[in-house]
Motif scaffolding. Sequence first.
Motif, mmCIF file in Angstrom:
data_model
loop_
_atom_site.group_PDB
_atom_site.id
_atom_site.type_symbol
_atom_site.label_atom_id
_atom_site.label_comp_id
_atom_site.label_asym_id
_atom_site.label_seq_id
_atom_site.Cartn_x
_atom_site.Cartn_y
_atom_site.Cartn_z
ATOM 1 N N ALA A 132 0.833 -1.207 0.000
ATOM 2 C CA ALA A 132 0.000 0.000 0.000
ATOM 3 C C ALA A 132 0.867 1.256 0.000
ATOM 4 C CB ALA A 132 -0.922 -0.015 1.216
ATOM 5 N N GLU A 133 2.027 1.181 0.659
ATOM 6 C CA GLU A 133 2.924 2.335 0.702
ATOM 7 C C GLU A 133 3.955 2.311 -0.416
ATOM 8 O OE1 GLU A 133 4.751 2.570 4.505
ATOM 9 O OE2 GLU A 133 2.868 2.792 5.608
ATOM 10 N N ARG A 134 4.481 1.127 -0.731
ATOM 11 C CA ARG A 134 5.569 1.040 -1.695
ATOM 12 C C ARG A 134 5.098 0.941 -3.134
ATOM 13 N NH1 ARG A 134 9.668 -3.520 0.246
ATOM 14 N NH2 ARG A 134 10.457 -2.993 -1.826
ATOM 15 N N GLY A 135 3.963 0.267 -3.354
ATOM 16 C CA GLY A 135 3.484 0.055 -4.714
ATOM 17 C C GLY A 135 4.378 -0.914 -5.471
ATOM 18 N N ALA A 136 4.243 -0.913 -6.781
ATOM 19 C CA ALA A 136 5.021 -1.814 -7.629
ATOM 20 C C ALA A 136 6.363 -1.172 -7.936
ATOM 21 C CB ALA A 136 4.264 -2.107 -8.918
ATOM 22 N N GLN A 137 7.410 -1.634 -7.264
ATOM 23 C CA GLN A 137 8.749 -1.108 -7.501
ATOM 24 C C GLN A 137 9.480 -2.053 -8.455
ATOM 25 O OE1 GLN A 137 10.496 -0.450 -3.606
ATOM 26 N NE2 GLN A 137 9.480 1.525 -3.425
ATOM 27 N N LEU A 138 9.192 -1.894 -9.732
ATOM 28 C CA LEU A 138 9.777 -2.758 -10.755
ATOM 29 C C LEU A 138 11.080 -2.164 -11.273
ATOM 30 C CD1 LEU A 138 6.532 -3.613 -12.776
ATOM 31 C CD2 LEU A 138 7.695 -5.043 -11.089
ATOM 32 N N SER A 139 12.087 -3.015 -11.390
ATOM 33 C CA SER A 139 13.390 -2.594 -11.912
ATOM 34 C C SER A 139 13.581 -3.131 -13.323
ATOM 35 C CB SER A 139 14.510 -3.125 -11.009
ATOM 36 O OG SER A 139 15.769 -2.907 -11.605
ATOM 37 N N PHE A 140 14.005 -2.234 -14.224
ATOM 38 C CA PHE A 140 14.262 -2.632 -15.611
ATOM 39 C C PHE A 140 15.720 -2.374 -15.994
ATOM 40 C CE2 PHE A 140 9.722 -1.815 -15.320
ATOM 41 C CZ PHE A 140 9.194 -2.932 -15.940
ATOM 42 N N ASP A 141 16.598 -2.415 -14.982
ATOM 43 C CA ASP A 141 18.016 -2.156 -15.225
ATOM 44 C C ASP A 141 18.679 -3.276 -16.014
ATOM 45 O OD1 ASP A 141 17.753 0.181 -13.819
ATOM 46 O OD2 ASP A 141 18.456 -0.666 -11.920
ATOM 47 N N GLU A 142 18.171 -4.509 -15.880
ATOM 48 C CA GLU A 142 18.789 -5.653 -16.541
ATOM 49 C C GLU A 142 17.823 -6.267 -17.546
ATOM 50 O OE1 GLU A 142 21.322 -8.296 -13.958
ATOM 51 O OE2 GLU A 142 20.076 -7.362 -12.406
ATOM 52 N N SER A 143 18.400 -6.898 -18.558
ATOM 53 C CA SER A 143 17.608 -7.611 -19.553
ATOM 54 C C SER A 143 17.933 -9.101 -19.459
ATOM 55 C CB SER A 143 17.927 -7.100 -20.956
ATOM 56 O OG SER A 143 17.323 -7.924 -21.929
ATOM 57 N N PRO A 144 16.915 -9.977 -19.595
ATOM 58 C CA PRO A 144 17.181 -11.412 -19.485
ATOM 59 C C PRO A 144 17.656 -12.066 -20.776
ATOM 60 C CG PRO A 144 14.832 -11.044 -19.710
ATOM 61 C CD PRO A 144 15.477 -9.679 -19.685
ATOM 62 N N GLY A 145 18.038 -11.314 -21.779
ATOM 63 C CA GLY A 145 18.557 -11.900 -23.013
ATOM 64 C C GLY A 145 17.490 -12.121 -24.059
ATOM 65 N N GLY A 146 17.823 -12.952 -25.072
ATOM 66 C CA GLY A 146 16.924 -13.068 -26.206
ATOM 67 C C GLY A 146 16.306 -14.426 -26.432
ATOM 68 N N GLY A 147 16.841 -15.489 -25.816
ATOM 69 C CA GLY A 147 16.259 -16.811 -26.023
ATOM 70 C C GLY A 147 15.037 -17.033 -25.138
ATOM 71 N N THR A 148 14.647 -18.276 -24.953
ATOM 72 C CA THR A 148 13.507 -18.574 -24.086
ATOM 73 C C THR A 148 13.799 -19.843 -23.296
ATOM 74 O OG1 THR A 148 12.074 -17.746 -25.859
ATOM 75 C CG2 THR A 148 11.009 -18.752 -23.968
ATOM 76 N N ALA A 149 13.982 -19.691 -21.978
ATOM 77 C CA ALA A 149 14.261 -20.826 -21.105
ATOM 78 C C ALA A 149 13.574 -20.591 -19.763
ATOM 79 C CB ALA A 149 15.765 -21.005 -20.918
ATOM 80 N N ILE A 150 12.885 -21.595 -19.263
ATOM 81 C CA ILE A 150 12.148 -21.462 -18.011
ATOM 82 C C ILE A 150 12.968 -21.892 -16.795
ATOM 83 C CG2 ILE A 150 11.101 -23.751 -18.217
ATOM 84 C CD1 ILE A 150 9.519 -20.563 -16.670
ATOM 85 N N LEU A 151 13.924 -22.822 -16.973
ATOM 86 C CA LEU A 151 14.660 -23.348 -15.824
ATOM 87 C C LEU A 151 15.503 -22.287 -15.111
ATOM 88 C CD1 LEU A 151 15.699 -26.897 -17.115
ATOM 89 C CD2 LEU A 151 13.668 -26.200 -15.814
ATOM 90 N N PRO A 152 16.158 -21.348 -15.824
ATOM 91 C CA PRO A 152 16.870 -20.286 -15.106
ATOM 92 C C PRO A 152 15.948 -19.454 -14.220
ATOM 93 C CG PRO A 152 17.635 -20.392 -17.366
ATOM 94 C CD PRO A 152 16.439 -21.289 -17.281
ATOM 95 N N ALA A 153 14.719 -19.251 -14.652
ATOM 96 C CA ALA A 153 13.777 -18.480 -13.845
ATOM 97 C C ALA A 153 13.417 -19.229 -12.560
ATOM 98 C CB ALA A 153 12.518 -18.178 -14.649
ATOM 99 N N LEU A 154 13.191 -20.540 -12.672
ATOM 100 C CA LEU A 154 12.880 -21.334 -11.484
ATOM 101 C C LEU A 154 14.084 -21.409 -10.553
ATOM 102 C CD1 LEU A 154 10.829 -24.228 -13.135
ATOM 103 C CD2 LEU A 154 9.944 -22.277 -11.838
ATOM 104 N N ASN A 155 15.279 -21.541 -11.132
ATOM 105 C CA ASN A 155 16.499 -21.540 -10.323
ATOM 106 C C ASN A 155 16.656 -20.224 -9.570
ATOM 107 O OD1 ASN A 155 18.342 -23.829 -10.201
ATOM 108 N ND2 ASN A 155 18.343 -23.751 -12.440
ATOM 109 N N LEU A 156 16.455 -19.108 -10.270
ATOM 110 C CA LEU A 156 16.594 -17.802 -9.635
ATOM 111 C C LEU A 156 15.563 -17.636 -8.528
ATOM 112 C CD1 LEU A 156 18.041 -15.083 -9.576
ATOM 113 C CD2 LEU A 156 16.410 -14.244 -11.286
#
Length: 251
Positions: A132-156
């Motif tokens: 309620a106080e912070r809201g959506a603090q989304l960071s777009f400083d990094e890009s996850p690259g160009g391919g498509t893989a789900i396992l790195p996301a689950l690992n992270l």
Amino acid sequence: MTDDLTPNAARIGGLREPAPLRRPGRVPWWAPLLAAAVLAAAGWGAWELTHQPQRIADVTLEGDRAPVPLDVVLLLDESGSFASYEAVRAEAITQLTQWAPDNLRADDTITVIAFADTAVVRMATTPVGELAERGAQLSFDESPGGGTAILPALNLATDVTPDSGNPRTVIVITDTVVADADAGTAADLIARLNAPTLTVITPTGVGVTPDWHDAFPWEHRAVADAGSAGSTSLAIAEALAHATGQSVGRN
């Protein structure tokens, strides 16, 4: 010479007797009731069409849920054509964080991770009570690259989410076209995450790929218009209801 009159037809002054006028039939007693029912149904249908929820703010979670806090992990596919919907997804997350304090528990948490061929954190794990106080603090400083893989996301997700001991739910917004949908590895990561529920949100009209289905055969599925933040946020509400055992009702 025979008369061409039909049998039993009388003649008056050389003319046939006019046929008697038929009395108009009575309207059945049930006809007005049927007409009223049809009009009522049409009116209700029109109301339903014009009052359908358009965004997550139009709905609420209803029903009881377990008292155990829930850790929500949102995984956003930012590969290929999905990258063009970055602003739509960001708006959907903003709508979610505005809605969550009234519909989730204060000690529930939300983590947002973007993935392509690698994965990056878009929003660090945040208790719902702070949104309620912070809201959506989304960071777009990094890009996850160009391919498509789900396992790195689950690992992270296993690395960056606190080991609270609470159950997690994973919500993935993707077209399910990934290069690494290995069933064994995916099952191991889901077990490490302690995520008994997973929902995949796919674009309207896009089916789940066989490889993805083999990797997550038990998942729940929702659909959304990929170009609509409101539609996407509504699908997230459906996924949350699946995770908490509640239902989605209209405000």
